[in-house]
Design a protein around this motif. Structure first.
Motif, PDB file in Angstrom:
ATOM      1  N   VAL A 198       4.779  -8.711  -6.533  1.00 33.36           N
ATOM      2  CA  VAL A 198       5.119  -7.332  -6.186  1.00 33.36           C
ATOM      3  C   VAL A 198       6.539  -7.316  -5.641  1.00 33.36           C
ATOM      4  N   SER A 199       7.361  -6.468  -6.195  1.00 35.27           N
ATOM      5  CA  SER A 199       8.740  -6.370  -5.722  1.00 35.27           C
ATOM      6  C   SER A 199       8.775  -5.667  -4.367  1.00 35.27           C
ATOM      7  N   GLU A 200       9.890  -5.827  -3.677  1.00 36.06           N
ATOM      8  CA  GLU A 200      10.020  -5.179  -2.372  1.00 36.06           C
ATOM      9  C   GLU A 200       9.992  -3.660  -2.515  1.00 36.06           C
ATOM     10  N   GLN A 201      10.593  -3.148  -3.586  1.00 32.50           N
ATOM     11  CA  GLN A 201      10.596  -1.700  -3.798  1.00 32.50           C
ATOM     12  C   GLN A 201       9.177  -1.168  -4.002  1.00 32.50           C
ATOM     13  N   LYS A 202       8.383  -1.889  -4.799  1.00 26.14           N
ATOM     14  CA  LYS A 202       7.011  -1.454  -5.029  1.00 26.14           C
ATOM     15  C   LYS A 202       6.178  -1.578  -3.760  1.00 26.14           C
ATOM     16  N   CYS A 203       6.447  -2.608  -2.971  1.00 29.71           N
ATOM     17  CA  CYS A 203       5.719  -2.789  -1.713  1.00 29.71           C
ATOM     18  C   CYS A 203       6.000  -1.626  -0.763  1.00 29.71           C
ATOM     19  N   VAL A 204       7.266  -1.234  -0.668  1.00 33.98           N
ATOM     20  CA  VAL A 204       7.624  -0.097   0.187  1.00 33.98           C
ATOM     21  C   VAL A 204       6.957   1.177  -0.316  1.00 33.98           C
ATOM     22  N   LEU A 205       6.905   1.343  -1.633  1.00 40.83           N
ATOM     23  CA  LEU A 205       6.263   2.521  -2.217  1.00 40.83           C
ATOM     24  C   LEU A 205       4.772   2.552  -1.886  1.00 40.83           C
ATOM     25  N   MET A 206       4.116   1.400  -1.937  1.00 37.77           N
ATOM     26  CA  MET A 206       2.693   1.328  -1.590  1.00 37.77           C
ATOM     27  C   MET A 206       2.467   1.717  -0.134  1.00 37.77           C
ATOM     28  N   LEU A 207       3.339   1.247   0.742  1.00 39.60           N
ATOM     29  CA  LEU A 207       3.201   1.581   2.159  1.00 39.60           C
ATOM     30  C   LEU A 207       3.415   3.072   2.399  1.00 39.60           C
ATOM     31  N   ARG A 208       4.371   3.655   1.701  1.00 36.51           N
ATOM     32  CA  ARG A 208       4.623   5.088   1.870  1.00 36.51           C
ATOM     33  C   ARG A 208       3.447   5.922   1.367  1.00 36.51           C
ATOM     34  N   GLU A 209       2.836   5.492   0.280  1.00 33.65           N
ATOM     35  CA  GLU A 209       1.671   6.211  -0.234  1.00 33.65           C
ATOM     36  C   GLU A 209       0.535   6.197   0.783  1.00 33.65           C
ATOM     37  N   GLN A 210       0.302   5.045   1.395  1.00 30.43           N
ATOM     38  CA  GLN A 210      -0.762   4.955   2.392  1.00 30.43           C
ATOM     39  C   GLN A 210      -0.386   5.691   3.671  1.00 30.43           C
ATOM     40  N   GLU A 211       0.912   5.744   3.962  1.00 34.70           N
ATOM     41  CA  GLU A 211       1.368   6.520   5.117  1.00 34.70           C
ATOM     42  C   GLU A 211       1.042   7.998   4.931  1.00 34.70           C
ATOM     43  N   GLU A 212       1.305   8.512   3.745  1.00 35.29           N
ATOM     44  CA  GLU A 212       0.994   9.913   3.462  1.00 35.29           C
ATOM     45  C   GLU A 212      -0.511  10.163   3.505  1.00 35.29           C
ATOM     46  N   GLU A 213      -1.277   9.205   2.998  1.00 33.73           N
ATOM     47  CA  GLU A 213      -2.729   9.357   3.005  1.00 33.73           C
ATOM     48  C   GLU A 213      -3.276   9.367   4.433  1.00 33.73           C
TER      49      GLU A 213
END
Length: 239
Positions: A198-213
């Motif tokens: 998993v790239s760092e960009q995708k990892c940050v995107l995953m965290l942001r998605e869970q943050e919104e959830e």
């Protein structure tokens, strides 16, 4: 011919006499010992200054310490440690629905292990005692999955910075990962799979998605103060 026989020139042998009886001068000190230890405070040690010095103290076994005292009941019949698949199959490791308090406990313990690693301990004895990190892609809980993947990226960043600085000794920092990567797991014997990286960009995107959830869950559970409090703490862990 035995070792204890004397041989003479005329061919005769005379056995040696019986070994002398050994007499031990043992002295029972049990009553004296229990009498004197009554004056000891917690943490004090009663020892002989001539027979018990610094070397003996450093190599002595600490009683009542589970890591050193093999005679403790907690060290008898300990079950064999389970790997990720075995723990999931036995129902001891949740990979689906987890309570916010459970996830907070997992995250707090993982961060404490990272601190221990930075203090000089190995990853195998600290961070990777968390079974969730052995196969993060197999976790169904999206929040915990994103967190575990982020931990891998955090470990990579820390190792990269320290290795580039080259200002540490072996006893200060142990960068060895023992084969654990996002694309491989040494316990399963599987070869490295680049598709699981998993790239760092995708990892940050995953965290942001869970943050919104999590933000959405906080708004929906605003009427329940306890649930809202747990989710807000969980949000702060992932933020």
């Amino acid at each position: 011919m035995g070792d204890n026989d004397d041989y003479y020139g005329d061919g005769t042998m005379e056995p040696m006499g019986a070994a002398p009886e050994v007499i031990y001068n043992w002295v029972d000190i049990t009553s004296d010992f229990f009498k004197h230890i009554q004056d000891l405070q917690l943490g004090e040690l009663l020892h002989d200054g001539h027979l018990f010095g610094l070397f003996e103290a450093m190599s002595a076994i600490e009683m009542m310490d589970p890591k050193m005292d093999a005679g403790m009941l907690c060290n008898r019949g300990n079950p064999k440690p389970l790997n990720f698949q075995q723990a999931v199959a036995a129902g001891k490791l949740k990979i689906g629905v987890l309570e916010p308090s459970e996830m907070i406990g997992i995250m707090d313990a993982t961060m404490a292990c990272i601190v221990s690693w930075l203090e000089g301990h190995s990853l195998a004895q600290t961070v990777f005692t968390n079974l969730y990190l052995h196969q993060p892609h197999s976790i169904n809980n999206k929040v915990l999955k994103a967190y575990c993947i982020a931990i891998y990226k955090l470990l990579d960043c820390i190792r990269d910075c320290i290795n580039k600085a080259q200002v540490f000794e072996e006893e200060d920092f142990l960068p060895m990962g023992y084969g654990y990567r996002l694309g491989s797991n040494p316990q399963t014997g599987n070869s490295y799979d680049a598709r699981l990286e998993v790239s760092e960009q995708k990892c940050v995107l995953m965290l942001r998605e869970q943050e919104e959830e999590l933000n959405k869950k906080v708004r929906d559970s605003s009427s329940d103060e306890d649930v809202s409090k747990y989710i807000q703490r969980l949000y702060s862990k992932c933020h």
